[in-house]
Scaffold this active site. Structure first.
Site, short mmCIF file in Angstrom:
data_model
loop_
_atom_site.label_atom_id
_atom_site.label_comp_id
_atom_site.label_asym_id
_atom_site.label_seq_id
_atom_site.Cartn_x
_atom_site.Cartn_y
_atom_site.Cartn_z
N HIS A 282 0.82 -1.07 -0.09
CA HIS A 282 -0.09 -0.01 0.24
C HIS A 282 0.71 1.34 -0.02
O HIS A 282 1.56 1.43 1.06
CB HIS A 282 -0.85 0.00 1.05
CG HIS A 282 -2.11 -1.08 1.17
ND1 HIS A 282 -3.34 -0.92 0.39
CD2 HIS A 282 -2.22 -2.38 1.56
CE1 HIS A 282 -4.13 -1.93 0.42
NE2 HIS A 282 -3.09 -2.67 1.28
N GLU A 307 -8.56 -2.26 -8.00
CA GLU A 307 -8.97 -3.28 -7.07
C GLU A 307 -10.60 -3.08 -6.85
O GLU A 307 -10.91 -1.89 -6.23
CB GLU A 307 -8.30 -3.70 -6.05
CG GLU A 307 -8.50 -4.79 -5.20
CD GLU A 307 -7.61 -5.02 -3.98
OE1 GLU A 307 -7.50 -6.24 -3.46
OE2 GLU A 307 -6.80 -3.90 -3.61
#
Length: 429
Positions: A282, A307
């Site tokens: 991330h 996503e």
């Protein structure tokens, strides 16, 4: 159509001296000498046998260096920028930036493409392999063994990017089997398969969903369409909120009929896509799945996981169940550890995973045992973060699709795209 020769051409042909045919060299046994024209003996050359081109095995175990001996790996799907960014495709300045990026060992696209090709080959094999009746551990190990072999795992240089996610039904993310897990895949299950590969810290993160029940095919179709919408909308200087709006609008245009009831497909509001940094899954920017006011822009050279998660329920997940996923915090505080076992475990984590996510099975694999107390201590101290399974309400079904995009100076490259992202079951019926 044959063309007739002119008279002068025929004359030239007649006058031309006959050409001697070149004799083909015969292959002799090594060391055999044959007489030459002058009576001397000369050694004839032996033809080299043609090398057979390497092909992938089943299950996949042939390393990519054998399949691509040149060291150059396939480019992903290329998409030209649109609207205000269309000038980038032909800009000489941006082409120069592209060449400089290719020459930078810290940025090189080839590492990303190598990881992406590993992902493509492993997931294509996995789609054929996965079937009801298999245990979650069996499926996870099939994917992970293939990934390790194809990427030619080498410490933190290259290997698995994060634990294999095999979340079932109402569980949307962050489930991977721990040691002793007995869950078996059933015919009526909806299975999310999410796994990662990295080369020199460049992580390829891509996911798909499988179902063997026609009931939920529209759910899968909705979520995959939302991912594709996000990929299309994304680009340099595009605001994150605009990508989110496109994802939500697309997903909410679908409905699913379950037991005679029509259910709307909802994006899961507290899950998101994300940017990715080296050795850090991330990277700091989030691509939410619902409309918002985030004016942050995507930037040149950034790398995003688009996503999307959809649900037949409320569109919200909570932490639930036994944890399997962990990762060392990138900017972890320097805290004195009192437990000797915690100190020892942290050394193992630094050596084997760095800041890459890992799971308990990976600790088992490197020889750690009786580590739960030490692991929980590292979590409590803020050095390691735990990622428990994220679940919708019981009886709800969830789906996930994901692609990686690289915002190059001249074009957008969907590095993870392949021809295997068909909807629904593992095989056409």
């Amino acid at each position: 159509m044959p063309v007739e020769a002119k008279p002068e051409e025929e004359l030239e042909k007649k006058e031309a001296p006959p050409q001697e045919e070149e004799e083909e060299e015969e292959e002799d046994e090594p060391g055999v000498l044959t007489p030459g024209a002058d009576g001397a003996k000369k050694k004839k050359k032996k033809k080299k046998p043609k090398k057979k081109k390497a092909t992938q095995s089943d299950p996949p175990r042939v390393g990519l260096s054998k399949l691509f001996p040149s060291g150059v790996y396939p480019t992903g799907e290329i998409c030209e920028y649109k609207d205000n960014n269309s000038w980038r495709t032909t800009s000489e300045e941006k082409r120069y930036d592209e060449r400089m990026a290719m020459e930078d060992p810290e940025v090189t696209y080839n590492n990303i493409r190598r990881a992406a090709e590993v992902h493509r080959q492993v997931r294509q094999a996995a789609r054929k392999f996965i079937n009801p009746g298999q245990s979650m551990t069996e499926i996870a190990e099939y994917i992970e063994n293939g990934t390790r072999a194809l990427v030619e795992e080498n410490g933190l240089e290259c290997g698995i990017g994060f634990p294999t996610g095999l979340s079932l039904n109402n569980c949307a993310a962050h489930y991977s089997p721990n040691a002793g897990d007995t869950i078996v895949l059933k015919q009526e299950d909806v299975l999310k398969v999410d796994f990662g590969v990295h080369v020199k810290g460049r992580i390829v993160d891509s996911a798909f969903t499988l179902t063997w029940d026609h009931t939920y095919e529209k759910l899968l179709e909705a979520v995959q369409a939302a991912t594709n919408a996000g990929v299309r909308e994304a680009g340099i200087d595009v605001r994150l909120c605009d990508v989110s709006a496109a994802i939500q609008e697309t997903m909410e245009s679908y409905e699913v009929e379950v037991g005679g009831k029509i259910l709307p497909v909802k994006p899961i509001a507290n899950l998101s896509g994300h940017s990715i940094n080296r050795y850090q899954i991330h990277g700091g920017k989030s691509v939410q799945l619902v409309k918002n006011n985030d004016q942050t822009k995507m930037e040149e050279g950034e790398y995003f996981a688009i996503e999307t998660f959809g649900s037949t329920g409320r569109g919200h997940v909570v932490e639930e169940g036994e944890c399997s996923h962990y990762a060392k915090v990138a900017d972890a505080p320097h805290v004195p550890l009192r437990l000797t076992s915690a100190k020892s475990l942290l050394k193992t984590i630094n050596k084997e995973f760095g800041t890459l996510p890992f799971c308990r099975r990976y600790l088992d694999r490197v020889g750690e045992s009786k580590y739960l107390l030490a692991l929980n201590n590292l979590v409590n101290q803020g050095i390691v973060r735990d990622y428990p399974p994220l679940c919708e309400a019981k009886g709800v079904m969830t789906a996930q699709f994901e692609h990686m995009i690289l915002l190059r100076p001249t074009v957008k490259e969907v590095v993870s795209r392949g021809n295997d992202y068909r909807l629904g079951r593992t095989r056409d019926r």
